[in-house]
Design a protein around this motif. Structure first.
Motif, mmCIF file in Angstrom:
data_model
loop_
_atom_site.group_PDB
_atom_site.id
_atom_site.type_symbol
_atom_site.label_atom_id
_atom_site.label_comp_id
_atom_site.label_asym_id
_atom_site.label_seq_id
_atom_site.Cartn_x
_atom_site.Cartn_y
_atom_site.Cartn_z
ATOM 1 N N GLN A 37 0.831 -1.198 0.000
ATOM 2 C CA GLN A 37 0.000 0.000 0.000
ATOM 3 C C GLN A 37 0.868 1.252 0.000
ATOM 4 O O GLN A 37 0.514 2.271 -0.596
ATOM 5 C CB GLN A 37 -0.927 -0.004 1.220
ATOM 6 N N LYS B 14 2.025 1.588 -3.510
ATOM 7 C CA LYS B 14 0.894 2.101 -4.291
ATOM 8 C C LYS B 14 0.772 3.610 -4.124
ATOM 9 O O LYS B 14 0.563 4.347 -5.103
ATOM 10 C CB LYS B 14 -0.388 1.404 -3.848
ATOM 11 N N ALA C 33 0.997 -3.886 -5.723
ATOM 12 C CA ALA C 33 0.571 -2.485 -5.786
ATOM 13 C C ALA C 33 -0.006 -2.161 -7.164
ATOM 14 O O ALA C 33 -1.049 -1.504 -7.281
ATOM 15 C CB ALA C 33 1.745 -1.570 -5.472
ATOM 16 N N LEU D 76 -3.842 -0.896 -8.593
ATOM 17 C CA LEU D 76 -4.022 0.286 -9.433
ATOM 18 C C LEU D 76 -4.682 -0.086 -10.760
ATOM 19 O O LEU D 76 -5.469 0.694 -11.304
ATOM 20 C CB LEU D 76 -2.667 0.962 -9.667
#
Length: 259
Positions: free
Chosen positions: A27, A30, A68, A72
């Motif tokens: 995260q 990301k 990640a 997305l």
């Protein structure tokens, strides 16, 4: 909040940033990729670095980067292309062209109807009213671009829309540009103004067409319409468009897939 120490399994770029201790590493990666997207490091349609390159850049495993990127891509911010790499999603691509339009024909789909025909009724600079200012995160009286248009499918007027856009971000937008651009409006916003809409919120209610609305949509006054108010956001949850649409539902319906 505490500062996370930099270790071989944590991104160097995250050092010194207040991040919750419970935030999974992928995260954090990301968030860093999102930061680069927001800063314009990679433009819509451009390839981002490979997973190996990003793993080296952030000093994490390739699997962490992959996880990640998977998130997305699931959020339509990135697009994977087999054998070519990962690219920044753009509203020019067919798979996301109608991402925020949930109106479907009763028979077939929007692709079978062909591109919407846009009739621009008005495009002008105005001052934000209180409700528009609240929706766009502006102050009352700030400049906005106000647009009114009708979208038709197969020559049938189907959607009457009013749009409000921050005047500073969309300075120079004209009715001619909106009418002549061959692709989706959000793709125009990307290409000409550097504004990418990444998510949206909608509020829906049933209404009856007043005489002026009915005339523009070619229906009888009092006909049922679906009122859809949408706020679209760019990176960083910045509201960049307030849109109020009236949808005919005699040949179309609102469709949303819930997961």
């Amino acid at each position: 909040m505490q500062h996370l120490p930099v270790t071989p399994e944590e991104p160097a770029s995250a050092a010194g940033v207040d991040t919750p201790a419970f935030s999974p590493l992928y995260q954090q990666i990301k968030a860093l990729i999102l930061r680069s997207l927001q800063a314009g490091e990679w433009k819509p349609g451009e390839a981002i670095p490979s997973e190996t390159e990003l793993a080296g850049r952030f000093r994490v495993s390739q699997g962490t980067v992959r996880k990640a990127i998977d998130e997305l891509a699931a959020e339509n911010l990135l697009v994977r292309r087999q054998g070519k790499g990962t690219f920044v999603a753009t509203h020019s691509e067919r798979q996301v062209e109608y991402r925020f339009l949930r109106l479907k024909p009763d028979e077939g789909d929007l692709d079978s109807e062909g591109p919407a025909q846009r009739s621009i009724l008005d495009c002008r600079r105005a001052r934000a009213t209180g409700d528009v200012a609240r929706g766009l995160g502006l102050r009352p009286g700030d400049p906005v671009i106000q647009v009114r248009r009708v979208l038709s499918f197969k020559g049938v007027p189907t959607i009457l829309e009013d749009l409000w856009l921050p005047g500073v971000a969309f300075k120079g937008l004209t009715a001619d540009a909106l009418a002549s651009y061959p692709g989706p409006t959000y793709a125009l916003f990307e290409e000409e103004f550097g504004v990418r809409m990444v998510r949206a919120e909608e509020r829906i209610r049933a209404v009856a067409a007043d005489p002026s609305q009915a005339e523009l949509l070619g229906i009888a006054p009092g006909s049922p319409l679906l009122s859809v108010e949408r706020t679209a956001y760019t990176y960083g949850d910045r509201p960049m468009e307030l849109r109020r649409g009236l949808y005919r539902t005699d040949t179309h319906h609102y469709f949303n897939e819930l997961q």
